[in-house]
Design an enzyme around this catalytic site. Structure first.
Site, PDB file in Angstrom:
ATOM      1  N   ARG A 156      48.554  29.780  42.038  1.00  0.00           N
ATOM      2  CA  ARG A 156      49.413  30.936  41.784  1.00  0.00           C
ATOM      3  C   ARG A 156      49.108  32.392  42.681  1.00  0.00           C
ATOM      4  NH1 ARG A 156      47.906  28.311  36.746  1.00  0.00           N
ATOM      5  NH2 ARG A 156      45.943  28.934  37.231  1.00  0.00           N
ATOM      6  N   ILE A 157      47.777  32.765  42.652  1.00  0.00           N
ATOM      7  CA  ILE A 157      47.454  33.926  43.534  1.00  0.00           C
ATOM      8  C   ILE A 157      47.556  33.971  45.027  1.00  0.00           C
ATOM      9  CG2 ILE A 157      45.440  35.746  43.947  1.00  0.00           C
ATOM     10  CD1 ILE A 157      44.563  34.750  41.063  1.00  0.00           C
ATOM     11  N   SER A 176      44.673  23.918  51.457  1.00  0.00           N
ATOM     12  CA  SER A 176      44.617  24.026  49.892  1.00  0.00           C
ATOM     13  C   SER A 176      44.270  22.490  49.518  1.00  0.00           C
ATOM     14  CB  SER A 176      45.893  24.341  49.363  1.00  0.00           C
ATOM     15  OG  SER A 176      45.456  24.849  47.883  1.00  0.00           O
ATOM     16  N   THR A 178      46.045  20.324  47.419  1.00  0.00           N
ATOM     17  CA  THR A 178      47.271  19.736  47.470  1.00  0.00           C
ATOM     18  C   THR A 178      48.283  20.376  48.199  1.00  0.00           C
ATOM     19  OG1 THR A 178      46.693  19.576  45.004  1.00  0.00           O
ATOM     20  CG2 THR A 178      48.834  18.572  45.877  1.00  0.00           C
ATOM     21  N   THR A 236      38.439  37.594  46.860  1.00  0.00           N
ATOM     22  CA  THR A 236      38.663  37.993  45.657  1.00  0.00           C
ATOM     23  C   THR A 236      38.668  36.746  44.756  1.00  0.00           C
ATOM     24  OG1 THR A 236      41.453  37.566  45.733  1.00  0.00           O
ATOM     25  CG2 THR A 236      40.405  39.740  46.057  1.00  0.00           C
ATOM     26  N   SER A 237      38.088  35.596  45.027  1.00  0.00           N
ATOM     27  CA  SER A 237      37.921  34.302  44.351  1.00  0.00           C
ATOM     28  C   SER A 237      36.586  34.495  43.590  1.00  0.00           C
ATOM     29  CB  SER A 237      38.285  33.100  45.194  1.00  0.00           C
ATOM     30  OG  SER A 237      37.285  32.868  46.098  1.00  0.00           O
ATOM     31  N   ARG A 238      35.531  33.952  44.111  1.00  0.00           N
ATOM     32  CA  ARG A 238      34.255  33.932  43.590  1.00  0.00           C
ATOM     33  C   ARG A 238      33.249  34.082  44.609  1.00  0.00           C
ATOM     34  NH1 ARG A 238      36.522  35.027  39.423  1.00  0.00           N
ATOM     35  NH2 ARG A 238      36.479  34.071  37.396  1.00  0.00           N
ATOM     36  N   GLU A 267      26.737  38.170  40.826  1.00  0.00           N
ATOM     37  CA  GLU A 267      27.196  39.128  39.936  1.00  0.00           C
ATOM     38  C   GLU A 267      26.368  39.693  38.943  1.00  0.00           C
ATOM     39  OE1 GLU A 267      31.245  39.300  39.533  1.00  0.00           O
ATOM     40  OE2 GLU A 267      31.630  38.639  41.387  1.00  0.00           O
ATOM     41  N   HIS A 285      34.394  43.644  41.148  1.00  0.00           N
ATOM     42  CA  HIS A 285      35.249  42.690  40.540  1.00  0.00           C
ATOM     43  C   HIS A 285      36.465  43.207  39.791  1.00  0.00           C
ATOM     44  CE1 HIS A 285      34.981  38.344  39.363  1.00  0.00           C
ATOM     45  NE2 HIS A 285      36.006  38.359  39.094  1.00  0.00           N
ATOM     46  N   GLY A 287      39.877  42.822  40.418  1.00  0.00           N
ATOM     47  CA  GLY A 287      41.307  41.966  40.744  1.00  0.00           C
ATOM     48  C   GLY A 287      42.225  42.040  39.660  1.00  0.00           C
TER      49      GLY A 287
HETATM   50  P1  NAP Z   1      45.303  28.261  40.709  1.00  0.00           P
HETATM   51  O1  NAP Z   1      46.596  28.711  40.422  1.00  0.00           O
HETATM   52  O2  NAP Z   1      44.579  27.397  39.982  1.00  0.00           O
HETATM   53  O3  NAP Z   1      45.013  28.153  42.288  1.00  0.00           O
HETATM   54  C1  NAP Z   1      43.931  27.582  42.834  1.00  0.00           C
HETATM   55  C2  NAP Z   1      44.184  26.830  44.232  1.00  0.00           C
HETATM   56  O4  NAP Z   1      42.889  26.221  44.576  1.00  0.00           O
HETATM   57  C3  NAP Z   1      45.155  25.517  43.754  1.00  0.00           C
HETATM   58  O5  NAP Z   1      46.125  25.414  44.810  1.00  0.00           O
HETATM   59  C4  NAP Z   1      44.341  24.418  43.793  1.00  0.00           C
HETATM   60  O6  NAP Z   1      44.663  23.262  44.255  1.00  0.00           O
HETATM   61  C5  NAP Z   1      43.080  25.175  44.992  1.00  0.00           C
HETATM   62  N1  NAP Z   1      41.853  24.228  45.047  1.00  0.00           N
HETATM   63  C6  NAP Z   1      41.083  23.948  44.055  1.00  0.00           C
HETATM   64  N2  NAP Z   1      39.949  23.156  44.618  1.00  0.00           N
HETATM   65  C7  NAP Z   1      40.114  23.116  45.782  1.00  0.00           C
HETATM   66  C8  NAP Z   1      39.328  22.698  46.659  1.00  0.00           C
HETATM   67  N3  NAP Z   1      38.164  22.037  46.735  1.00  0.00           N
HETATM   68  N4  NAP Z   1      39.818  22.695  48.089  1.00  0.00           N
HETATM   69  C9  NAP Z   1      40.922  23.633  48.261  1.00  0.00           C
HETATM   70  N5  NAP Z   1      41.685  23.996  47.496  1.00  0.00           N
HETATM   71  C10 NAP Z   1      41.511  23.929  46.193  1.00  0.00           C
HETATM   72  O7  NAP Z   1      44.599  29.628  40.388  1.00  0.00           O
HETATM   73  P2  NAP Z   1      44.652  31.039  40.419  1.00  0.00           P
HETATM   74  O8  NAP Z   1      45.350  31.469  39.136  1.00  0.00           O
HETATM   75  O9  NAP Z   1      45.472  31.272  41.716  1.00  0.00           O
HETATM   76  O10 NAP Z   1      43.232  31.906  40.411  1.00  0.00           O
HETATM   77  C11 NAP Z   1      42.549  31.297  41.713  1.00  0.00           C
HETATM   78  C12 NAP Z   1      40.782  31.856  41.466  1.00  0.00           C
HETATM   79  O11 NAP Z   1      41.168  33.318  41.708  1.00  0.00           O
HETATM   80  C13 NAP Z   1      40.449  31.839  39.995  1.00  0.00           C
HETATM   81  O12 NAP Z   1      40.043  30.559  39.554  1.00  0.00           O
HETATM   82  C14 NAP Z   1      39.229  32.836  39.973  1.00  0.00           C
HETATM   83  O13 NAP Z   1      38.272  32.467  40.326  1.00  0.00           O
HETATM   84  C15 NAP Z   1      39.991  33.931  40.992  1.00  0.00           C
HETATM   85  N6  NAP Z   1      40.367  35.082  40.424  1.00  0.00           N
HETATM   86  C16 NAP Z   1      39.694  36.340  40.670  1.00  0.00           C
HETATM   87  C17 NAP Z   1      40.058  37.502  40.173  1.00  0.00           C
HETATM   88  C18 NAP Z   1      39.367  38.750  40.366  1.00  0.00           C
HETATM   89  O14 NAP Z   1      39.278  39.589  39.589  1.00  0.00           O
HETATM   90  N7  NAP Z   1      38.996  39.057  41.513  1.00  0.00           N
HETATM   91  C19 NAP Z   1      41.378  37.564  39.500  1.00  0.00           C
HETATM   92  C20 NAP Z   1      41.837  36.550  38.976  1.00  0.00           C
HETATM   93  C21 NAP Z   1      41.390  35.103  39.607  1.00  0.00           C
HETATM   94  P3  NAP Z   1      45.564  22.308  43.485  1.00  0.00           P
HETATM   95  O15 NAP Z   1      47.135  22.830  43.599  1.00  0.00           O
HETATM   96  O16 NAP Z   1      45.436  20.740  43.809  1.00  0.00           O
HETATM   97  O17 NAP Z   1      45.211  22.604  42.052  1.00  0.00           O
HETATM   98  C1  GLV Z   2      38.840  37.074  37.229  1.00  0.00           C
HETATM   99  O1  GLV Z   2      37.942  36.938  38.236  1.00  0.00           O
HETATM  100  C2  GLV Z   2      39.320  36.010  36.713  1.00  0.00           C
HETATM  101  O2  GLV Z   2      38.849  34.660  36.782  1.00  0.00           O
HETATM  102  O3  GLV Z   2      40.307  36.185  35.703  1.00  0.00           O
END
Ligand code: NAP
Ligand code: GLV
Ligand code: GLV
Length: 327
Positions: A156-157, A176, A178, A236-238, A267, A285, A287
């Site tokens: 999504r992000i 990625s 997939t 901005t992930s972890r 953190e 943090h 985001g």
């Molecule tokens: P998401 O839609 O699940 O996207 C994650 C992507 O990473 C998916 O395309 C997934 O592949 C891929 N992935 C998972 N494991 C992998 C691996 N081993 N190697 C390569 N790619 C891999 O999640 P999202 O909503 O975009 O959020 C992503 C992350 O951002 C969260 O988990 C969180 O840690 C972080 N985040 C941070 C903030 C902040 O405040 N900084 C805010 C929001 C989120 P698949 O399509 O195969 O599942």
């Molecule tokens: C923020 O880092 C979240 O995972 O929502």
């Protein structure tokens, strides 16, 4: 009888009010995040928990409340929860996907512009009274337009971030788990690469994977060595997706241009060496930190609790739980 709910730390007012109407609510704290010991104490006898991403919800915590039925994490990432143990015990785990996508992609882009155009340095320059007039070589940064962006994690992000990059006329590579279908790749204007090629070909890199066993130190020493000399890395992930110590070393040695951090390996600890660097931008943090998004995240967490206790399966269960229910 209303379910007994622990919200570890007070969030937005409206969702708290709603939650207090549908449950017997305990707010763990209004001022600080709870320690693990405090959570263990306060969770006793509760049916449900709403946790922050800063709360460690491990076996000790989960076992402190034998009646616990659902944990709603007020975040999309859920690496803070031992969800495998929850699944073994039949405890539902939900998160907040979707509502924070745009806000988080904005912060990643803000970091990219801040590092590439030296925004913080420039701001400080003015505050320090150093601005004596326009200069041909004053605070020159790196151009964005026409450059190559490498996005790691196209969920999504990652996709929302790609749309922003497209708007800025960038060439976009991605890696990625997939691969997307051709139609979606075309729409987003993105090209799939393996991780090594992405790292060595991109001018900028932005991380959008969740933290899992597989992604822990995904960018280790060996991978970080592949970055271009003038690369900019945005996270901005972890924090633990990168070997932070080695990243600091290459930033100190100016082996890359700079980095933007919203997240850190331990953190809220931010290494002193990192604070000394000029070529970084450090955020606490934030985001998802907009008024609109945080309220939606809070409502989504509350709705998961309401759904569960009115006999419905919460829509925002984590993917692992959804897969389990779908066999
Ligand atoms: P998401 O839609 O699940 O996207 C994650 C992507 O990473 C998916 O395309 C997934 O592949 C891929 N992935 C998972 N494991 C992998 C691996 N081993 N190697 C390569 N790619 C891999 O999640 P999202 O909503 O975009 O959020 C992503 C992350 O951002 C969260 O988990 C969180 O840690 C972080 N985040 C941070 C903030 C902040 O405040 N900084 C805010 C929001 C989120 P698949 O399509 O195969 O599942
Ligand atoms: C923020 O880092 C979240 O995972 O929502
Ligand atoms: C800069 O302000 C310019 O006019 O080029």
């Amino acid at each position: 009888m209303k379910p007994k709910v622990l919200l570890t730390r007070a969030f937005q007012e409206k969702p708290i009010k709603y939650l207090s109407e549908i449950s017997e609510l305990t707010v763990g704290s209004f001022e600080t995040n709870l320690t693990k010991e405090e959570i263990i104490e306060k969770i006793k006898g509760k049916d449900a928990l709403i946790s922050l991403l800063a709360d460690t919800i491990d076996k000790d915590v989960i076992d402190s409340s034998p009646g616990l039925k659902i944990i709603a994490n007020y975040a999309v990432g859920y690496n803070n929860i031992d969800y495998e143990y929850c699944m073994e015990k039949g405890i539902y785990v939900t998160h907040t996907p979707g509502v924070l996508t745009e806000a988080t992609a904005d912060i990643a882009f803000a970091l990219l512009l801040s590092v590439s155009r030296r925004i913080i340095e420039s701001h400080n320059f003015v505050l320090e009274g150093k601005f004596k007039g326009w200069e041909p070589n004053l605070l020159l940064g790196k151009e964005i337009t026409g450059k190559t962006m490498g996005i790691i994690g196209m969920g999504r992000i990652g996709k929302a971030f790609a749309r922003r990059c497209k708007g800025f006329g960038m060439n976009i590579l991605y890696y990625s788990r997939t691969r997307l279908d051709e139609k979606e790749e075309k729409e987003l204007g993105i090209t799939f690469k393996n991780l090594n090629n992405l790292l060595s070909e991109s001018d900028f890199i932005s991380l959008h994977v969740p933290l899992t066993k597989e992604t822990h130190h995904l960018l280790n020493k060996e991978k970080l060595k592949l970055l271009k000399k003038d690369a900019i890395l945005i996270n901005t992930s972890r924090g633990a997706v990168i070997d932070e110590k080695y990243l600091i070393k290459i930033l100190e040695e100016k082996r890359i241009y700079g980095a933007g951090f919203d997240v850190y390996e331990r953190e809220p600890f931010v290494p002193e060496e990192l604070k000394k660097l000029k070529n970084v931008v450090l955020l606490p943090h934030i985001g998802s930190a907009t008024e609109e998004t945080r309220e939606k995240m809070a409502m989504m967490s509350v709705k998961a609790i309401e759904d569960y206790f009115t006999g419905k399966i919460p829509q925002n269960l984590i993917p692992e739980w959804k897969n389990k229910l779908n066999g």
